[in-house]
Design a protein around this motif. Structure first.
Motif, PDB file in Angstrom:
ATOM      1  N   GLY A  31       0.773  -1.317  -0.083  1.00  0.00           N
ATOM      2  CA  GLY A  31       0.049  -0.077  -0.176  1.00  0.00           C
ATOM      3  C   GLY A  31       0.930   1.369   0.048  1.00  0.00           C
ATOM      4  N   ASP A  32       2.069   1.214  -0.028  1.00  0.00           N
ATOM      5  CA  ASP A  32       3.211   2.307   0.225  1.00  0.00           C
ATOM      6  C   ASP A  32       3.957   2.322  -1.148  1.00  0.00           C
ATOM      7  N   LEU A  33       4.478   3.499  -1.462  1.00  0.00           N
ATOM      8  CA  LEU A  33       5.348   3.526  -2.570  1.00  0.00           C
ATOM      9  C   LEU A  33       6.958   3.087  -1.844  1.00  0.00           C
ATOM     10  N   LYS A  34       7.519   2.242  -2.383  1.00  0.00           N
ATOM     11  CA  LYS A  34       8.710   1.631  -1.785  1.00  0.00           C
ATOM     12  C   LYS A  34       9.864   1.541  -3.023  1.00  0.00           C
ATOM     13  N   SER A  35      11.108   1.910  -2.536  1.00  0.00           N
ATOM     14  CA  SER A  35      12.104   1.643  -3.481  1.00  0.00           C
ATOM     15  C   SER A  35      12.527   0.069  -3.544  1.00  0.00           C
ATOM     16  N   VAL A  36      13.161  -0.210  -5.025  1.00  0.00           N
ATOM     17  CA  VAL A  36      13.368  -1.708  -4.950  1.00  0.00           C
ATOM     18  C   VAL A  36      14.368  -2.181  -3.890  1.00  0.00           C
ATOM     19  N   ASN A  37      15.334  -1.235  -3.624  1.00  0.00           N
ATOM     20  CA  ASN A  37      16.403  -1.513  -2.440  1.00  0.00           C
ATOM     21  C   ASN A  37      15.521  -1.762  -1.182  1.00  0.00           C
ATOM     22  N   GLU A  38      14.786  -0.853  -0.613  1.00  0.00           N
ATOM     23  CA  GLU A  38      13.930  -0.963   0.343  1.00  0.00           C
ATOM     24  C   GLU A  38      13.089  -2.435   0.313  1.00  0.00           C
ATOM     25  N   ILE A  39      12.480  -2.702  -0.558  1.00  0.00           N
ATOM     26  CA  ILE A  39      11.808  -4.106  -0.662  1.00  0.00           C
ATOM     27  C   ILE A  39      12.705  -5.211  -0.472  1.00  0.00           C
ATOM     28  N   ILE A  40      13.742  -5.169  -1.286  1.00  0.00           N
ATOM     29  CA  ILE A  40      14.790  -6.240  -0.869  1.00  0.00           C
ATOM     30  C   ILE A  40      15.122  -6.210   0.335  1.00  0.00           C
ATOM     31  N   ASN A  41      15.646  -5.292   0.794  1.00  0.00           N
ATOM     32  CA  ASN A  41      16.204  -5.148   2.320  1.00  0.00           C
ATOM     33  C   ASN A  41      15.142  -5.590   3.313  1.00  0.00           C
ATOM     34  N   ARG A  42      14.100  -5.186   3.210  1.00  0.00           N
ATOM     35  CA  ARG A  42      13.124  -5.650   4.281  1.00  0.00           C
ATOM     36  C   ARG A  42      12.499  -7.098   4.059  1.00  0.00           C
TER      37      ARG A  42
END
Length: 88
Positions: A31-42
């Protein structure tokens, strides 16, 4: 979950442009805009120390991202390669 995460990484880092998407390219995630890096790290954090329920939720989200057309907001001009190679 690990297969879906690897597929996401492949889909984002090995695209038509030589370097794939920049890590700052964003898409909707939870539901939020996330960067590719944020998605992978999380996702790596959840994979290493999350609950089973979190891992299943991430697996399902990655299934959706990997198997459907996903809107990507470019993080740099390199995220938008030309449709044809430039002529010399």
């Amino acid at each position: 979950m690990e297969q879906q995460l690897l597929a996401f990484m492949f889909n984002t880092r090995h695209r038509l442009s030589p370097d794939g998407l920049s890590g700052s390219a964003t898409t909707e995630f939870n539901g939020d805009l996330k960067s590719v890096n944020e998605i992978i790290n999380r996702a790596i954090t959840v994979w290493q120390s999350g609950t089973d329920a979190e891992r299943i939720a991430y697996k399902d989200m990655f299934d959706g991202l990997n198997n459907n057309a996903v809107v990507i907001i470019p993080g740099s001009s390199g995220d938008c390669p030309e449709p044809f190679p430039a002529e010399d």
